[in-house]
Design a protein around this motif. Structure first.
Motif, PDB file in Angstrom:
ATOM      1  N   VAL A  13       9.079  -5.210  -1.773  1.00  0.00           N
ATOM      2  CA  VAL A  13       9.031  -3.544  -2.014  1.00  0.00           C
ATOM      3  C   VAL A  13       9.461  -3.225  -0.272  1.00  0.00           C
ATOM      4  N   GLY A  14      10.246  -2.566  -1.037  1.00  0.00           N
ATOM      5  CA  GLY A  14      10.830  -0.903  -0.450  1.00  0.00           C
ATOM      6  C   GLY A  14      11.314   0.240  -0.699  1.00  0.00           C
ATOM      7  N   ALA A  15      11.757   1.312   0.105  1.00  0.00           N
ATOM      8  CA  ALA A  15      11.764   2.389   0.500  1.00  0.00           C
ATOM      9  C   ALA A  15      12.874   2.513  -0.251  1.00  0.00           C
ATOM     10  N   GLN A  16      13.241   2.686  -1.556  1.00  0.00           N
ATOM     11  CA  GLN A  16      14.293   2.681  -2.447  1.00  0.00           C
ATOM     12  C   GLN A  16      15.504   3.676  -2.274  1.00  0.00           C
ATOM     13  N   SER A  70      14.146   1.140   6.480  1.00  0.00           N
ATOM     14  CA  SER A  70      13.984  -0.041   7.746  1.00  0.00           C
ATOM     15  C   SER A  70      12.316   1.378   8.455  1.00  0.00           C
ATOM     16  N   GLY A  71      12.489   2.729   8.340  1.00  0.00           N
ATOM     17  CA  GLY A  71      11.146   2.876   8.639  1.00  0.00           C
ATOM     18  C   GLY A  71      10.500   2.237   7.960  1.00  0.00           C
ATOM     19  N   LEU A  72      10.498   2.084   7.003  1.00  0.00           N
ATOM     20  CA  LEU A  72       9.212   1.092   6.375  1.00  0.00           C
ATOM     21  C   LEU A  72       8.743   0.034   6.920  1.00  0.00           C
ATOM     22  N   VAL A  73       9.662  -1.186   6.593  1.00  0.00           N
ATOM     23  CA  VAL A  73       9.336  -2.337   7.308  1.00  0.00           C
ATOM     24  C   VAL A  73       9.498  -2.061   8.739  1.00  0.00           C
ATOM     25  N   GLN A  74       9.824  -1.160   9.591  1.00  0.00           N
ATOM     26  CA  GLN A  74       9.404  -1.566  11.159  1.00  0.00           C
ATOM     27  C   GLN A  74       7.748  -0.775  11.403  1.00  0.00           C
ATOM     28  N   ALA A 126       0.547  -1.351  -0.060  1.00  0.00           N
ATOM     29  CA  ALA A 126      -0.252   0.263  -0.111  1.00  0.00           C
ATOM     30  C   ALA A 126       0.439   0.848   0.016  1.00  0.00           C
ATOM     31  N   GLN A 127       1.727   1.276   0.253  1.00  0.00           N
ATOM     32  CA  GLN A 127       2.700   2.517   0.992  1.00  0.00           C
ATOM     33  C   GLN A 127       3.899   2.427  -1.125  1.00  0.00           C
ATOM     34  N   VAL A 128       3.271   1.666  -1.518  1.00  0.00           N
ATOM     35  CA  VAL A 128       4.527   1.565  -3.282  1.00  0.00           C
ATOM     36  C   VAL A 128       3.807   2.932  -3.371  1.00  0.00           C
ATOM     37  N   GLY A 129       5.138   3.590  -4.611  1.00  0.00           N
ATOM     38  CA  GLY A 129       4.824   5.291  -4.360  1.00  0.00           C
ATOM     39  C   GLY A 129       5.605   6.347  -3.485  1.00  0.00           C
ATOM     40  N   ASP A 130       5.015   5.948  -2.446  1.00  0.00           N
ATOM     41  CA  ASP A 130       5.053   6.788  -1.507  1.00  0.00           C
ATOM     42  C   ASP A 130       7.164   7.592  -1.468  1.00  0.00           C
ATOM     43  N   GLY A 175       6.508   7.545   7.423  1.00  0.00           N
ATOM     44  CA  GLY A 175       5.186   7.297   7.256  1.00  0.00           C
ATOM     45  C   GLY A 175       4.265   9.124   7.617  1.00  0.00           C
ATOM     46  N   PRO A 176       3.656   8.839   7.525  1.00  0.00           N
ATOM     47  CA  PRO A 176       2.948   7.962   6.815  1.00  0.00           C
ATOM     48  C   PRO A 176       2.624   7.936   4.885  1.00  0.00           C
ATOM     49  N   ASN A 177       3.619   9.035   4.171  1.00  0.00           N
ATOM     50  CA  ASN A 177       3.921   9.747   3.347  1.00  0.00           C
ATOM     51  C   ASN A 177       5.298   9.205   2.783  1.00  0.00           C
ATOM     52  N   ALA A 178       6.354   9.517   3.487  1.00  0.00           N
ATOM     53  CA  ALA A 178       7.606   8.893   3.280  1.00  0.00           C
ATOM     54  C   ALA A 178       8.015   8.236   4.234  1.00  0.00           C
TER      55      ALA A 178
END
Length: 281
Positions: free
Chosen positions: A255-258, A195-199, A176-180, A188-191
């Motif tokens: 899925v990852g915040a690259q 590690s913040g995304l995994v947590q 659901a966070q893909v594209g952030d 979060g919630p939009n950036a």
């Protein structure tokens, strides 16, 4: 009757004897006085010593002079004030122009710095990906020769691509966070950062993971990349010193915040194969 009897006489009447005597006496007295004066000789003229004072009009003159001086002083003050205002306006205009030029310069410098940082980040990402690919190639060569089976390095089987329970919730949150956007330190919630995304994904099922990727890479049980399950944590770098993490979502994808260029994405493991994985569930 005679013809001349009715013609009036035009001769003046004779004056009375008393008046004639009076006039003769006055005339005689005047002539006597003149005669005496002439006999006495010429009279000496006395010098005129009388001083004539002119009226003084200083009161009105001083008032006019004072008024003129005051008017002149006011004109000088007005000119000085106008000169000061003109100088102040000119100084303010110069400062405003200088400030505007400085703002434009800073904006251009900021734009250039951002473009440079973006280019450097992309270059660093490409270099890291190439380095990891070369490292994996070196490390996987001996394993392939000892097994004699090239299929051992293939992606996990499709039987592990369907997630349920807590793993399904973690995978659903990550997708659901893909594209952030990617922001270093983002939670979060939009950036996010990696590690913040995994947590945050694990927190949806009541699991509180460490905040940084180094600690998350050792937060569970190590598992082989050939035996992954949805919800496993993938890491890049060494266990305990990882510099990047992501969530395996099944089907050979993660899925990852690259980074700031790509943001949060869903990619194939072939795009950037991880170094290892841990299982928390």
């Amino acid at each position: 009757m005679s013809h001349t009897a009715h013609i009036p006489s035009h001769r003046k009447p004779r004056q009375r004897a008393s008046k004639s005597a009076l006039r003769a006496g006055v005339a005689g007295g005047v002539l006597s006085t003149i005669a005496v004066a002439g006999a006495a000789g010429p009279a000496q003229a006395e010098p005129v010593t009388q001083t004539i004072e002119m009226p003084t009009i200083t009161t009105g003159l001083s008032t006019a002079v004072a008024a003129s001086a005051q008017a002149t002083q006011q004109v000088a003050l007005d000119l000085e004030t106008r000169a000061y205002e003109d100088a102040a306006a000119e100084s303010a205009a110069k400062k405003a122009k200088k400030a505007q030029a400085e703002a434009v310069r800073k904006a251009e410098a900021k734009k250039k710095a951002e473009a440079k940082a973006k280019a450097e980040a992309e270059a660093a990402e490409r270099a890291e990906r190439a380095s990891r690919t070369a490292e994996r190639t070196t490390l996987s060569a001996p394993a392939g020769s000892s097994s004699g089976n090239s299929s051992s390095a293939s992606a996990p089987s499709s039987s592990s691509s369907t997630a349920t329970g807590s793993a399904g919730a973690i995978v659903a949150f990550a997708k659901a966070q893909v594209g952030d956007a990617y922001v270093s330190g983002g939670t979060g919630p939009n950036a996010w950062d990696c590690s913040g995304l995994v947590q945050a994904a694990y927190r949806t099922v009541g699991i509180d993971l460490p905040r940084v990727s180094q600690s998350q890479s050792t937060a569970g049980t190590p598992v082989s990349l050939d035996n992954l399950q949805p919800g496993d944590i993938l890491y890049w770098g060494g266990a305990g010193s990882a510099y990047h993490v992501a969530i395996y979502v099944g089907g050979g994808e993660f899925v990852g915040a690259q980074n700031s260029s790509t943001g949060t994405v869903q990619r194939s493991m072939d795009y950037d194969r991880p170094t290892g994985a841990v299982r928390v569930l």
